[in-house]
Design an enzyme around this catalytic site. Structure first.
Site, PDB file in Angstrom:
ATOM      1  N   GLU A  57       0.904  -1.080  -0.060  1.00 25.14           N
ATOM      2  CA  GLU A  57      -0.047   0.018   0.009  1.00 25.14           C
ATOM      3  C   GLU A  57       0.808   1.163   0.026  1.00 25.14           C
ATOM      4  O   GLU A  57       1.339   1.644   0.987  1.00 25.14           O
ATOM      5  CB  GLU A  57      -0.772   0.074   1.449  1.00 25.14           C
ATOM      6  CG  GLU A  57      -1.900  -1.027   1.236  1.00 25.14           C
ATOM      7  CD  GLU A  57      -3.155  -0.832   0.393  1.00 25.14           C
ATOM      8  OE1 GLU A  57      -3.302   0.323  -0.021  1.00 25.14           O
ATOM      9  OE2 GLU A  57      -3.780  -1.880   0.002  1.00 25.14           O
TER      10      GLU A  57
ATOM     11  N   CYS B 136      -1.950   9.464   2.391  1.00 24.03           N
ATOM     12  CA  CYS B 136      -1.501   8.987   1.119  1.00 24.03           C
ATOM     13  C   CYS B 136      -2.515   9.118   0.019  1.00 24.03           C
ATOM     14  O   CYS B 136      -1.872   9.503  -1.383  1.00 24.03           O
ATOM     15  CB  CYS B 136      -1.517   7.589   1.352  1.00 24.03           C
ATOM     16  SG  CYS B 136      -3.150   6.619   1.733  1.00 24.03           S
TER      17      CYS B 136
HETATM   18  P1  NAD Z   1       7.159   5.165   7.664  1.00 25.65           P
HETATM   19  O1  NAD Z   1       8.698   6.100   7.377  1.00 25.65           O
HETATM   20  O2  NAD Z   1       6.627   5.196   8.318  1.00 25.65           O
HETATM   21  O3  NAD Z   1       7.822   3.662   6.730  1.00 25.65           O
HETATM   22  C1  NAD Z   1       6.822   2.771   6.818  1.00 25.65           C
HETATM   23  C2  NAD Z   1       7.334   1.541   7.533  1.00 25.65           C
HETATM   24  O4  NAD Z   1       8.488   1.050   7.032  1.00 25.65           O
HETATM   25  C3  NAD Z   1       7.821   1.856   8.835  1.00 25.65           C
HETATM   26  O5  NAD Z   1       6.967   0.809   9.672  1.00 25.65           O
HETATM   27  C4  NAD Z   1       9.231   1.826   8.807  1.00 25.65           C
HETATM   28  O6  NAD Z   1       9.706   1.276  10.106  1.00 25.65           O
HETATM   29  C5  NAD Z   1       9.393   0.944   7.634  1.00 25.65           C
HETATM   30  N1  NAD Z   1      10.590   1.248   6.975  1.00 25.65           N
HETATM   31  C6  NAD Z   1      11.212   2.531   6.760  1.00 25.65           C
HETATM   32  N2  NAD Z   1      12.411   2.103   6.137  1.00 25.65           N
HETATM   33  C7  NAD Z   1      12.791   0.890   6.041  1.00 25.65           C
HETATM   34  C8  NAD Z   1      13.604   0.192   5.321  1.00 25.65           C
HETATM   35  N3  NAD Z   1      14.637   0.567   4.860  1.00 25.65           N
HETATM   36  N4  NAD Z   1      13.445  -1.141   5.714  1.00 25.65           N
HETATM   37  C9  NAD Z   1      12.628  -1.892   6.255  1.00 25.65           C
HETATM   38  N5  NAD Z   1      11.539  -1.121   6.754  1.00 25.65           N
HETATM   39  C10 NAD Z   1      11.545   0.356   6.598  1.00 25.65           C
HETATM   40  O7  NAD Z   1       6.608   5.817   6.261  1.00 25.65           O
HETATM   41  P2  NAD Z   1       6.627   6.629   5.002  1.00 25.65           P
HETATM   42  O8  NAD Z   1       7.350   5.643   4.277  1.00 25.65           O
HETATM   43  O9  NAD Z   1       7.363   7.896   5.279  1.00 25.65           O
HETATM   44  O10 NAD Z   1       5.087   6.942   4.800  1.00 25.65           O
HETATM   45  C11 NAD Z   1       4.461   7.783   4.071  1.00 25.65           C
HETATM   46  C12 NAD Z   1       4.430   7.106   2.625  1.00 25.65           C
HETATM   47  O11 NAD Z   1       3.571   5.932   2.907  1.00 25.65           O
HETATM   48  C13 NAD Z   1       3.958   7.938   1.769  1.00 25.65           C
HETATM   49  O12 NAD Z   1       4.346   7.648   0.375  1.00 25.65           O
HETATM   50  C14 NAD Z   1       2.250   7.708   1.795  1.00 25.65           C
HETATM   51  O13 NAD Z   1       1.570   7.965   0.452  1.00 25.65           O
HETATM   52  C15 NAD Z   1       2.338   6.215   1.789  1.00 25.65           C
HETATM   53  N6  NAD Z   1       1.180   5.589   2.375  1.00 25.65           N
HETATM   54  C16 NAD Z   1       0.479   4.872   1.943  1.00 25.65           C
HETATM   55  C17 NAD Z   1      -0.677   4.339   2.475  1.00 25.65           C
HETATM   56  C18 NAD Z   1      -1.845   3.524   1.693  1.00 25.65           C
HETATM   57  O14 NAD Z   1      -2.740   3.179   2.173  1.00 25.65           O
HETATM   58  N7  NAD Z   1      -1.552   3.386   0.272  1.00 25.65           N
HETATM   59  C19 NAD Z   1      -1.181   4.860   3.568  1.00 25.65           C
HETATM   60  C20 NAD Z   1      -0.471   5.713   4.304  1.00 25.65           C
HETATM   61  C21 NAD Z   1       0.828   6.171   3.807  1.00 25.65           C
END
Ligand code: NAD
Length: 516
Positions: free
Chosen positions: A228, A262
């Site tokens: 997602e 998102c």
């Molecule tokens: P985040 O930084 O919270 O990362 C998400 C998860 O990935 C966390 O639990 C984190 O620990 C893990 N993570 C981060 N880097 C990692 C790595 N190198 N290796 C393993 N795990 C890792 O969230 P984010 O990525 O900053 O979230 C924002 C993004 O998420 C935006 O692009 C947003 O659009 C997207 N998003 C999508 C949805 C959806 O339902 N499609 C919902 C919310 C957010």
């Protein structure tokens, strides 16, 4: 590890149970799954009820931690996090029996004497990884489906919302068996360690960049995965739209959770003349929503961290501000801001904004807007404001996106009948409603035959020695095999009788000749 993840102590794992390594956590969950503990429907039901109790009993604490992480307004804590989860749980509890029961399948002519089922098999030990912007909802909504489906679940909240992550790790074990449903805390380093373990399903919510890491990990073990992800969700506003309502709805979507959604409307495509009216109405809507001053409004959130605040301020640099533009670093506040005269090559058009800034890019017509969208990555959501069917049709038929909303934004997220997910760079797989349950089960096809002699006689055309007659009979069955053709029952019976007589005659003949 990034700056934000320093906020959370390294890898406090189920604080109540003492520290366990990623391997120990997954091994314990695997043993629990193998014991069959999570499979019986009454057990699943009880866990879902426990989760519901968790939300009810801990609502105040949960709203407090969401407030700590994101200054999330109380209404948004209830309406977008706790409330949605309660709705999901109630829906799941109501449907658990029918969702988890084997599904009978429509028979075809070739399976007249067989029983056909689809068994909903839990995958095993699944991993659910959440993002920080809805730190409760995004990690627990998939967990509801995973538990309902009979899996063990390793729950990994985002470390960027540390208060919520810690609350989950501390409180959930009081309601759920932490051997079956452990909470795993940590940043990039700890999560990388966790990803060395083998899972039976991975459900990841986050950015497309990190999503690629999860996809690679899943590929290594051929693990099925839902991603997602995010991206830039465009809005096209046509001159036929009710611009007053369009402005209200767009700016409502852009200010929820301070634009950190998102599926927030990322940018607007419209003509110059539409833009003028739209900005006017956006200003009026903001005045109505926040009495013109978001800082003192209890209905407006804040940016998650200094890093994201700085990133957003950078995106606004050298841009022409038509509305808002005020920022306050101490308070991590960015006023709802509308930018005009934005060029496609400007930095703000190169990445997902994920904040309360709305650039407007001018296009002359729908064709130009469609070209603009198609030249970029496939969006998670596409929003169209128009009253013209020709405009709706043009976008629906000529663009690809995770979802489409016509004349509103975001609202498809809460329509349970609509699977929610992305396509291409915005993700793969989907969930919500029954689709969440279905995501976490393997649909096991089962065909059960009996030893019925009529069936065997009819099917004897499949055995060697092959003949013209048998090939013809098989061709007939295959041609009429779309669904069970009830109108052909007399023909089939006659045909069966014919085959039986022919085969019987053949053997009788053979027997008599041998006797002679
Ligand atoms: P985040 O930084 O919270 O990362 C998400 C998860 O990935 C966390 O639990 C984190 O620990 C893990 N993570 C981060 N880097 C990692 C790595 N190198 N290796 C393993 N795990 C890792 O969230 P984010 O990525 O900053 O979230 C924002 C993004 O998420 C935006 O692009 C947003 O659009 C997207 N998003 C999508 C949805 C959806 O339902 N499609 C919902 C919310 C957010």
């Amino acid at each position: 590890m990034n700056e934000d993840s320093k906020n959370v102590p390294t890898c406090i794992i189920n604080v109540e149970n003492g520290k366990r390594t990623a391997t120990q956590i997954v091994e314990t969950a695997r043993a629990a799954f193998k014991s069959g503990q999570t499979k019986p429907v009454p057990y699943r039901r009880q866990q879902l009820k426990n989760l519901l109790r968790f939300l009810k009993n801990e609502e105040e604490t949960l709203c407090d931690v969401l407030q700590k992480d994101l200054k999330k307004p109380f209404q948004e804590c209830i309406a977008h996090e706790v409330g949605v989860l309660e709705k999901d749980l109630n829906d799941c509890l109501k449907n658990l029996k029918s969702w988890s029961a084997p599904e009978r399948v429509k028979k075809t002519a070739a399976n007249f004497f067989d029983d056909l089922y689809i068994y909903n098999d839990p995958y095993g030990v699944v991993l659910v990884v959440g993002a920080w912007n809805y730190p409760l909802l995004l990690v627990l909504a998939p967990v509801v489906g995973a538990i309902a489906a009979g899996n063990c679940v390793v729950i990994k909240p985002s470390e960027i919302a540390p208060a919520t992550a810690n609350a989950l790790a501390t409180l959930l074990p009081k309601y759920l068996d932490s051997n079956c449903y452990p909470v795993y805390l940590g940043g990039v380093e700890e999560t990388t360690e966790l990803l060395k373990e083998k899972f039976d399903y991975i459900f990841y919510t986050g950015s497309p960049q990190v999503g690629k890491i999860y996809h690679q990990v899943a590929t290594k073990n051929l693990t099925p995965v839902t991603l997602e992800l995010g991206g830039k969700s465009p809005v096209y506003v046509d001159s036929s739209a009710n611009l007053k309502l369009a402005a209200r709805r767009i700016i409502w979507g852009k200010t929820q959770n301070a634009g950190q959604i998102c599926i927030a409307p990322d940018y607007v495509l419209c003509s110059k003349s539409v833009q003028e009216e739209l900005i006017d109405y956006i200003e009026k809507a903001l005045e109505e929503f926040f009495q013109g001053y978001v800082k003192s409004s209890k209905s407006y959130g804040r940016i998650i961290s200094k890093r994201h605040f700085a990133r957003l301020c950078n995106l606004m640099k050298n841009q022409k501000i038509a509305v808002g533009g005020h920022t306050d670093e101490e308070d991590l506040l960015i006023e709802p801001t509308v930018l005009v005269d934005v060029k496609p090559e400007d930095p703000i058009m190169q990445e997902e904004i994920f904040g309360p800034i709305l650039p407007i890019v001018n296009v002359n017509d729908k064709e130009e807007a469609i070209r603009f969208i198609n030249e970029r990555e496939k969006p998670l959501a596409l929003y169209i404001f128009t009253t013209k069917n020709s405009v709706k049709k043009a976008f629906l038929e000529n663009t690809s996106s995770g979802g489409v909303v016509i004349n509103d934004v975001i609202m498809h997220f809460i329509a349970d009948g609509l699977p929610f997910g992305g396509v291409g760079n915005s993700g793969m797989g989907s969930y919500h409603g029954k689709k969440t349950f279905d995501t976490f089960v393997h649909k096991k096809s089962v065909l059960c035959k009996n030893f019925n002699i009529i069936g065997e006689t009819l099917e004897s055309v499949k055995y060697a020695p092959y003949s013209k007659f048998k090939t013809g009979a098989l061709r007939f069955v295959l041609r009429n095999n779309t669904s069970f053709p009830t109108k052909y029952i007399p023909h089939i019976l006659m045909f069966g009788l014919g085959v039986a007589v022919t085969i019987g005659g053949y053997y009788l003949n053979k027997y008599l000749r041998e006797e002679e």
